[in-house]
Design a protein around this motif. Sequence first.
Motif, PDB file in Angstrom:
ATOM      1  N   SER A 171      24.163  -3.492  -6.459  1.00 19.61           N
ATOM      2  CA  SER A 171      22.725  -3.253  -6.455  1.00 19.61           C
ATOM      3  C   SER A 171      22.379  -1.976  -5.701  1.00 19.61           C
ATOM      4  CB  SER A 171      21.999  -4.441  -5.828  1.00 19.61           C
ATOM      5  OG  SER A 171      20.598  -4.298  -5.912  1.00 19.61           O
ATOM      6  N   LEU A 172      21.294  -1.326  -6.134  1.00 15.08           N
ATOM      7  CA  LEU A 172      20.784  -0.113  -5.493  1.00 15.08           C
ATOM      8  C   LEU A 172      19.265  -0.214  -5.376  1.00 15.08           C
ATOM      9  CD1 LEU A 172      22.678   2.577  -7.618  1.00 15.08           C
ATOM     10  CD2 LEU A 172      23.201   2.001  -5.242  1.00 15.08           C
ATOM     11  N   VAL A 173      18.711   0.321  -4.291  1.00 13.05           N
ATOM     12  CA  VAL A 173      17.263   0.474  -4.170  1.00 13.05           C
ATOM     13  C   VAL A 173      16.971   1.862  -3.614  1.00 13.05           C
ATOM     14  CG1 VAL A 173      16.658  -1.952  -3.943  1.00 13.05           C
ATOM     15  CG2 VAL A 173      17.262  -0.647  -1.898  1.00 13.05           C
ATOM     16  N   LEU A 174      15.820   2.384  -4.006  1.00  7.46           N
ATOM     17  CA  LEU A 174      15.406   3.744  -3.645  1.00  7.46           C
ATOM     18  C   LEU A 174      14.197   3.695  -2.724  1.00  7.46           C
ATOM     19  CD1 LEU A 174      15.402   6.912  -4.287  1.00  7.46           C
ATOM     20  CD2 LEU A 174      13.753   6.310  -6.058  1.00  7.46           C
ATOM     21  N   ILE A 175      14.220   4.534  -1.681  1.00  9.73           N
ATOM     22  CA  ILE A 175      13.069   4.717  -0.797  1.00  9.73           C
ATOM     23  C   ILE A 175      12.629   6.165  -0.932  1.00  9.73           C
ATOM     24  CG2 ILE A 175      12.127   4.417   1.510  1.00  9.73           C
ATOM     25  CD1 ILE A 175      13.372   1.886   0.388  1.00  9.73           C
ATOM     26  N   ASP A 207      14.062  -4.755   8.525  1.00  4.53           N
ATOM     27  CA  ASP A 207      13.054  -3.711   8.713  1.00  4.53           C
ATOM     28  C   ASP A 207      13.686  -2.379   8.319  1.00  4.53           C
ATOM     29  OD1 ASP A 207      11.624  -1.510  10.056  1.00  4.53           O
ATOM     30  OD2 ASP A 207      10.453  -3.093  10.990  1.00  4.53           O
ATOM     31  N   ILE A 208      13.084  -1.671   7.374  1.00  8.03           N
ATOM     32  CA  ILE A 208      13.681  -0.428   6.883  1.00  8.03           C
ATOM     33  C   ILE A 208      13.684   0.652   7.955  1.00  8.03           C
ATOM     34  CG2 ILE A 208      13.235   1.512   5.309  1.00  8.03           C
ATOM     35  CD1 ILE A 208      12.631  -0.464   3.153  1.00  8.03           C
ATOM     36  N   THR A 209      12.676   0.655   8.808  1.00  8.62           N
ATOM     37  CA  THR A 209      12.584   1.691   9.839  1.00  8.62           C
ATOM     38  C   THR A 209      13.634   1.509  10.928  1.00  8.62           C
ATOM     39  OG1 THR A 209      10.201   1.854   9.449  1.00  8.62           O
ATOM     40  CG2 THR A 209      11.055   2.825  11.486  1.00  8.62           C
ATOM     41  N   THR A 210      13.764   0.292  11.447  1.00  7.18           N
ATOM     42  CA  THR A 210      14.702   0.035  12.548  1.00  7.18           C
ATOM     43  C   THR A 210      16.037  -0.528  12.067  1.00  7.18           C
ATOM     44  OG1 THR A 210      13.864  -2.216  12.883  1.00  7.18           O
ATOM     45  CG2 THR A 210      12.741  -0.421  14.057  1.00  7.18           C
ATOM     46  N   ASP A 240       0.824  -1.205   0.000  1.00  8.13           N
ATOM     47  CA  ASP A 240       0.000   0.000   0.000  1.00  8.13           C
ATOM     48  C   ASP A 240       0.859   1.257   0.000  1.00  8.13           C
ATOM     49  OD1 ASP A 240      -2.318  -1.558   0.115  1.00  8.13           O
ATOM     50  OD2 ASP A 240      -2.192  -1.676   2.297  1.00  8.13           O
ATOM     51  N   ASN A 241       1.880   1.237  -0.880  1.00 12.90           N
ATOM     52  CA  ASN A 241       2.786   2.380  -1.058  1.00 12.90           C
ATOM     53  C   ASN A 241       3.602   2.698   0.191  1.00 12.90           C
ATOM     54  OD1 ASN A 241       2.016   2.864  -3.759  1.00 12.90           O
ATOM     55  ND2 ASN A 241       0.204   3.970  -3.050  1.00 12.90           N
ATOM     56  N   TYR A 242       3.696   1.736   1.099  1.00  9.75           N
ATOM     57  CA  TYR A 242       4.522   1.922   2.292  1.00  9.75           C
ATOM     58  C   TYR A 242       5.709   0.978   2.198  1.00  9.75           C
ATOM     59  CZ  TYR A 242       6.027   1.850   7.161  1.00  9.75           C
ATOM     60  OH  TYR A 242       6.776   1.924   8.305  1.00  9.75           O
ATOM     61  N   TYR A 243       6.892   1.562   2.124  1.00  7.81           N
ATOM     62  CA  TYR A 243       8.103   0.766   1.976  1.00  7.81           C
ATOM     63  C   TYR A 243       8.573   0.323   3.354  1.00  7.81           C
ATOM     64  CZ  TYR A 243       8.174   2.720  -2.725  1.00  7.81           C
ATOM     65  OH  TYR A 243       7.854   3.069  -4.005  1.00  7.81           O
ATOM     66  N   ASN A 244       8.537  -0.987   3.599  1.00 10.60           N
ATOM     67  CA  ASN A 244       8.831  -1.419   4.962  1.00 10.60           C
ATOM     68  C   ASN A 244       9.869  -2.530   5.079  1.00 10.60           C
ATOM     69  OD1 ASN A 244       7.178  -3.283   3.744  1.00 10.60           O
ATOM     70  ND2 ASN A 244       5.701  -3.421   5.416  1.00 10.60           N
ATOM     71  N   LEU A 245      10.134  -3.283   4.019  1.00 11.29           N
ATOM     72  CA  LEU A 245      11.058  -4.409   4.120  1.00 11.29           C
ATOM     73  C   LEU A 245      12.144  -4.322   3.050  1.00 11.29           C
ATOM     74  CD1 LEU A 245       8.602  -7.397   4.738  1.00 11.29           C
ATOM     75  CD2 LEU A 245       9.936  -6.145   6.440  1.00 11.29           C
ATOM     76  N   LEU A 246      13.389  -4.541   3.478  1.00 16.34           N
ATOM     77  CA  LEU A 246      14.530  -4.589   2.575  1.00 16.34           C
ATOM     78  C   LEU A 246      15.004  -6.035   2.468  1.00 16.34           C
ATOM     79  CD1 LEU A 246      16.867  -3.244   0.937  1.00 16.34           C
ATOM     80  CD2 LEU A 246      18.113  -3.108   3.105  1.00 16.34           C
ATOM     81  N   TYR A 247      15.021  -6.566   1.255  1.00 26.97           N
ATOM     82  CA  TYR A 247      15.510  -7.916   0.988  1.00 26.97           C
ATOM     83  C   TYR A 247      16.913  -7.825   0.398  1.00 26.97           C
ATOM     84  CZ  TYR A 247      10.879  -9.926   1.801  1.00 26.97           C
ATOM     85  OH  TYR A 247       9.698 -10.335   2.381  1.00 26.97           O
TER      86      TYR A 247
END
Length: 428
Positions: A392-396, A95-98, A77-84
Amino acid sequence: MEEVQTSSSGTVSHETHSAPTLCEFNTSFNSLQSNAATKSTPAAGPPNYYPASCSFIASLNTTTSQIISCLAVQNDDNYYNLLYAASTEEVNVFDITTLSLLDTFGSGYSGSVKSIAFSKGRIFTAHQDCRIRVWQKVMTSSSSSSYSRSKQIMKHHLIQTLPTFKDRFFNRLSPKNYVRIRRNEHKLRIEHADAVSALTVNNDVGLMYSVSWDKSFKIWNVSSPDMPCLDSVNEAHADAVNAVAVDPTGGTVYTGSANGEIKVWKVSKETKKHMLLTTLSKHASSVNALALTMEGSILCSGGGDRVILVWEREETNNKNNNNNDNNNNKNDLFVGCCLKGHNGAILSLVCVDNGVVISGSSDKSVRIWKYEKGFVGGCLAVLEGHCKPVKSLVLIPGGDDGFSVFSGSLDGEIRAWKIVVLDCNSRW
């Protein structure tokens, strides 16, 4: 293959940001290491633009501290929460937040993970052993005693391997479903015959695209419970296919190969098969990375020739188009600008809105670029600290506060960065 290097590149004045690394201190970053924000000062680059303000946030390491082969972010739901983060033997979930490690899965299966994609809560991993595996995330409750509050624990379970047994069984009934991969060896056309190098999903239509070093790309119906292979282009390129991108607005598919070509594909309304629209041949070496802007109007490609090409569409007169979807003018792409500055092959790309692109290279650095129509573009900042190539790169996205970037390297480290790009018109 991925690190072919040919011509040397030009340089653009920029600002460099570095932070303590595993190389310098030879220490183990067990959890997090943060660094104070570094403010950028104006430097030469695109006219009327200031360099990016960059902050090194943290350093993460997987449980085995092996190479990072790919990163991916799951958003619900457009909330980025997990980084694999995939390494040689397993996939780690943060967990992206912690920035805490939540789960580790995938060990025990042959073949390192080359790419990760998501669809409807399922996780798809592409492997060196020619397989695509499908995982389901499950939350379970656990408590150390009857008096303590239960704790939610995340686990990932393997639920399927593509192509599925059912798909393979029915395709084996007809000889026409086999293709020759070597002189005396045949394989089902729905199966990859070499490492699956990249995945991408168009969730708007429920399709996943896979490319492989076997020179093919395949289309999977991931909206169906059976997830069948709908189409396979088995001689898509003359060499290994390294990258794939899909425009969700129009369904156009882009594939990049080790022979330096980018091919543009679209499904035919008559045959329901993917047909070649055009071939782009401007790279002097392998195409390793492709990235599209959100609206799909700009394509960026990075290669072993150390350059990033920004492809734009020819502006055509609507009267001449006559609303014909097969009109070739709609598919005419040209190089709007060429971004030079890396001293090694481009291995990863991410497009940001407003003409910003981020690149990772075998020269161990991450660069922030700005481009505009009618301008060659320039480097706004260089992020340093990795000891080996940035794979690799990912954007938040972060709205008005800029955005965050995670970079994964063959040194086994994941670095988190906070980036804000400002211009004189305050559009960021």
